[in-house]
Scaffold this motif. Structure first.
Motif, PDB file in Angstrom:
ATOM      1  N   MET A 199       0.841  -1.180   0.011  1.00  0.00           N
ATOM      2  CA  MET A 199       0.147   0.016   0.256  1.00  0.00           C
ATOM      3  C   MET A 199       1.041   1.191   0.004  1.00  0.00           C
ATOM      4  O   MET A 199       1.762   1.450   1.018  1.00  0.00           O
ATOM      5  N   ARG A 200       0.715   2.204  -1.096  1.00  0.00           N
ATOM      6  CA  ARG A 200       1.452   3.309  -1.030  1.00  0.00           C
ATOM      7  C   ARG A 200       0.614   4.487  -1.109  1.00  0.00           C
ATOM      8  O   ARG A 200      -0.216   4.522  -2.015  1.00  0.00           O
ATOM      9  N   GLN A 201       0.881   5.334  -0.175  1.00  0.00           N
ATOM     10  CA  GLN A 201      -0.041   6.457   0.049  1.00  0.00           C
ATOM     11  C   GLN A 201       0.635   7.541  -0.899  1.00  0.00           C
ATOM     12  O   GLN A 201       1.792   7.745  -0.914  1.00  0.00           O
ATOM     13  N   ILE A 202      -0.382   8.332  -1.800  1.00  0.00           N
ATOM     14  CA  ILE A 202       0.106   9.491  -2.572  1.00  0.00           C
ATOM     15  C   ILE A 202      -0.755  10.691  -2.219  1.00  0.00           C
ATOM     16  O   ILE A 202      -1.638  10.596  -1.810  1.00  0.00           O
ATOM     17  N   SER A 203      -0.190  11.721  -2.615  1.00  0.00           N
ATOM     18  CA  SER A 203      -0.911  13.056  -2.269  1.00  0.00           C
ATOM     19  C   SER A 203      -1.894  13.347  -3.513  1.00  0.00           C
ATOM     20  O   SER A 203      -1.668  12.488  -4.421  1.00  0.00           O
ATOM     21  N   LEU A 204      -2.675  14.259  -3.220  1.00  0.00           N
ATOM     22  CA  LEU A 204      -3.703  14.785  -4.290  1.00  0.00           C
ATOM     23  C   LEU A 204      -3.222  15.276  -5.454  1.00  0.00           C
ATOM     24  O   LEU A 204      -3.525  14.723  -6.596  1.00  0.00           O
ATOM     25  N   ARG A 205      -1.915  15.852  -5.338  1.00  0.00           N
ATOM     26  CA  ARG A 205      -1.295  16.180  -6.711  1.00  0.00           C
ATOM     27  C   ARG A 205      -0.617  15.102  -7.453  1.00  0.00           C
ATOM     28  O   ARG A 205      -0.646  14.991  -8.752  1.00  0.00           O
ATOM     29  N   GLN A 206      -0.103  14.099  -6.587  1.00  0.00           N
ATOM     30  CA  GLN A 206       0.348  13.010  -7.309  1.00  0.00           C
ATOM     31  C   GLN A 206      -0.502  12.053  -8.014  1.00  0.00           C
ATOM     32  O   GLN A 206      -0.186  11.537  -9.068  1.00  0.00           O
ATOM     33  N   GLU A 207      -1.688  12.022  -7.398  1.00  0.00           N
ATOM     34  CA  GLU A 207      -2.808  11.229  -7.844  1.00  0.00           C
ATOM     35  C   GLU A 207      -3.314  11.823  -9.127  1.00  0.00           C
ATOM     36  O   GLU A 207      -3.421  11.097 -10.293  1.00  0.00           O
ATOM     37  N   ALA A 208      -3.455  13.179  -9.444  1.00  0.00           N
ATOM     38  CA  ALA A 208      -3.863  13.850 -10.646  1.00  0.00           C
ATOM     39  C   ALA A 208      -2.620  13.719 -11.564  1.00  0.00           C
ATOM     40  O   ALA A 208      -3.013  13.482 -12.949  1.00  0.00           O
ATOM     41  N   SER A 209      -1.412  13.959 -11.348  1.00  0.00           N
ATOM     42  CA  SER A 209      -0.143  13.316 -12.278  1.00  0.00           C
ATOM     43  C   SER A 209      -0.241  12.123 -12.660  1.00  0.00           C
ATOM     44  O   SER A 209      -0.244  11.768 -13.891  1.00  0.00           O
ATOM     45  N   ARG A 210      -0.872  11.049 -11.884  1.00  0.00           N
ATOM     46  CA  ARG A 210      -0.817   9.710 -12.324  1.00  0.00           C
ATOM     47  C   ARG A 210      -2.034   9.412 -13.408  1.00  0.00           C
ATOM     48  O   ARG A 210      -2.017   8.686 -14.219  1.00  0.00           O
ATOM     49  N   LEU A 211      -3.085  10.012 -12.860  1.00  0.00           N
ATOM     50  CA  LEU A 211      -4.415   9.921 -13.668  1.00  0.00           C
ATOM     51  C   LEU A 211      -4.150  10.857 -15.243  1.00  0.00           C
ATOM     52  O   LEU A 211      -4.885  10.262 -15.953  1.00  0.00           O
ATOM     53  N   GLY A 212      -3.945  11.703 -15.224  1.00  0.00           N
ATOM     54  CA  GLY A 212      -3.805  12.841 -16.132  1.00  0.00           C
ATOM     55  C   GLY A 212      -4.988  13.531 -16.404  1.00  0.00           C
ATOM     56  O   GLY A 212      -6.210  13.328 -15.505  1.00  0.00           O
TER      57      GLY A 212
END
Length: 400
Positions: A199-212
């Motif tokens: 399980m790897r927690q990411i920030s909301l900005r990192q989430e947006a960068s992954r989803l595009g």
């Protein structure tokens, strides 16, 4: 225009052709530009013995790691390679090699040591088939895991799942605003999917960068194309740029303040050094003038009176003069006297004030006039379009 190494899912390693990707998914032509780096040293021929033996490999979601090329294999950017992992092996694409990798590692403070994992080989058809099968498990696993999280009533948002190419490990990327106890969740996932769970927690900005996605500017998100360092952004950045403090307009896809608010912030701060601070309204004989807005780069301040809907532009030096007069209990006539001087100074070099708004008003007024003319044209009651009207009418013979 995606590939198997990113989360856009536009194309895969199965060989389906995609618009903008001439190499059918390997993105050798730049069809997927997610976090790409241009190798401006690629034309330089370096002897094999002197080459930097660390290669940058890109995985799903734009994640990049560094691996040692101990076997001195020949790679081309976009090649699929089998890399060593802490548990098993994984398949990724070569994104950068040569001296630029040394510079990237220095920028990211990555220490070059023997502890770096190695590249085993260039991926063959069997490796690609395994990788494709692992990717096919990701979406069903994502949906099923979200159901389990909902049943356990955990306050976390699961955004992405990444299977290792050898199907021995699965990484779950999630975001949460509080600490989550997911021990029971890991037990449930491990028993259902029969793999090792991380399980790897990411920030909301990192989430947006992954989803595009696309921003309000119409272009791809900066965080998913080129931006890697996320800096703190405060509302003062919007205040310095005279932007309205509207959360709907200042927030990005991640729900946080837009990263682009910092792009021109230093330029605005430098320009604001010449702008005076008006702590109190200006007193004139016509009335009290209140500051409405400031044009930072044209160095013009707009003032308005209480019972007047018009705003009057005043140059900065004139504002300073009026402030000094008010401090000495001297009240000038009005701000309207100063307005022609500003307009004369603008006519010399820069365009007129609100010239763009005037052009828009003129454009729409002309269009409305054309529409009115079309409506005011009288309709031909004789129906000239009737072909029978063009025939000559029969004449009666005149009496002789």
């Amino acid at each position: 225009m995606g590939c198997g190494s990113c989360s856009s899912g536009g194309c895969s390693t199965s060989g389906s052709a995609v618009s903008g990707c001439g190499s059918n998914g390997t993105c050798g032509t730049g069809g997927c530009n997610k976090m790409n780096v241009f190798d401006w040293l690629s034309h330089m021929d370096v002897p094999t013995s002197q080459r930097f033996d660390v290669v940058e490999v890109k995985f799903k979601g734009g994640r990049k790691e560094y691996f040692r090329n101990i076997n001195q294999l020949e790679f081309i950017t976009g090649d699929y390679v089998v890399c060593e992992m802490a548990s098993g092996q994984h398949l990724g694409t070569v994104s950068l090699q040569g001296e630029l990798v040394r510079l990237q590692m220095k920028r990211k403070n990555v220490v070059i040591s023997d502890d770096l994992h190695v590249i085993y080989r260039v991926a063959n058809e069997k490796d690609l088939d395994k990788h494709t099968q692992a990717m096919a498990r990701e979406m069903p696993t994502l949906y099923r895991t979200r159901e389990i999280i909902r049943e356990m009533k955990l306050n976390m948002k699961l955004s992405d799942v990444e299977f290792q190419s050898d199907n021995t490990k699965t990484t779950f990327y999630y975001s949460s605003e509080e600490r989550v106890d997911f021990r029971e969740l890991i037990k449930s996932l491990a028993s259902e999917f029969k793999v090792r769970i991380e399980m790897r927690q990411i920030s909301l900005r990192q989430e947006a960068s992954r989803l595009g996605g696309l921003g309000s500017c119409g272009r791809e998100l900066c965080c998913s194309t080129w931006l890697t360092d996320f800096k703190n952004i405060s509302t003062s950045a919007a205040r310095y740029q005279n932007l309205s403090l509207n959360p709907a307009k200042l927030s990005g896809q991640c729900g946080r303040l837009k990263c682009c608010l910092n792009y021109e912030l230093e330029t605005y701060i430098d320009a604001l050094r010449d702008i005076p601070t008006v702590e109190a309204p200006l007193k004139t004989k016509k009335g009290v003038a209140t500051l409405q807005k400031t044009d930072i780069f044209k160095k013009i301040m707009w003032f308005g009176f209480e019972k007047d809907t018009n705003w009057y532009p005043v140059a900065i030096d004139k504002v300073l003069e009026i402030v000094e007069l008010n401090k000495n209990n001297i009240i000038p006539e009005s701000l309207e006297i100063l307005t022609p001087q500003v307009e004369r100074s603008l006519e010399k070099g820069s365009p007129k004030l609100n010239s763009d708004l005037e052009n828009l008003d003129r454009k729409y007024s002309e269009e409305q006039k054309k529409k009115k003319k079309k409506k005011s044209k009288p309709k031909n009651r004789n129906n000239n379009n009737n072909p029978n009207n063009n025939k000559p009418q029969p004449t009666t013979p005149s009496a002789q």
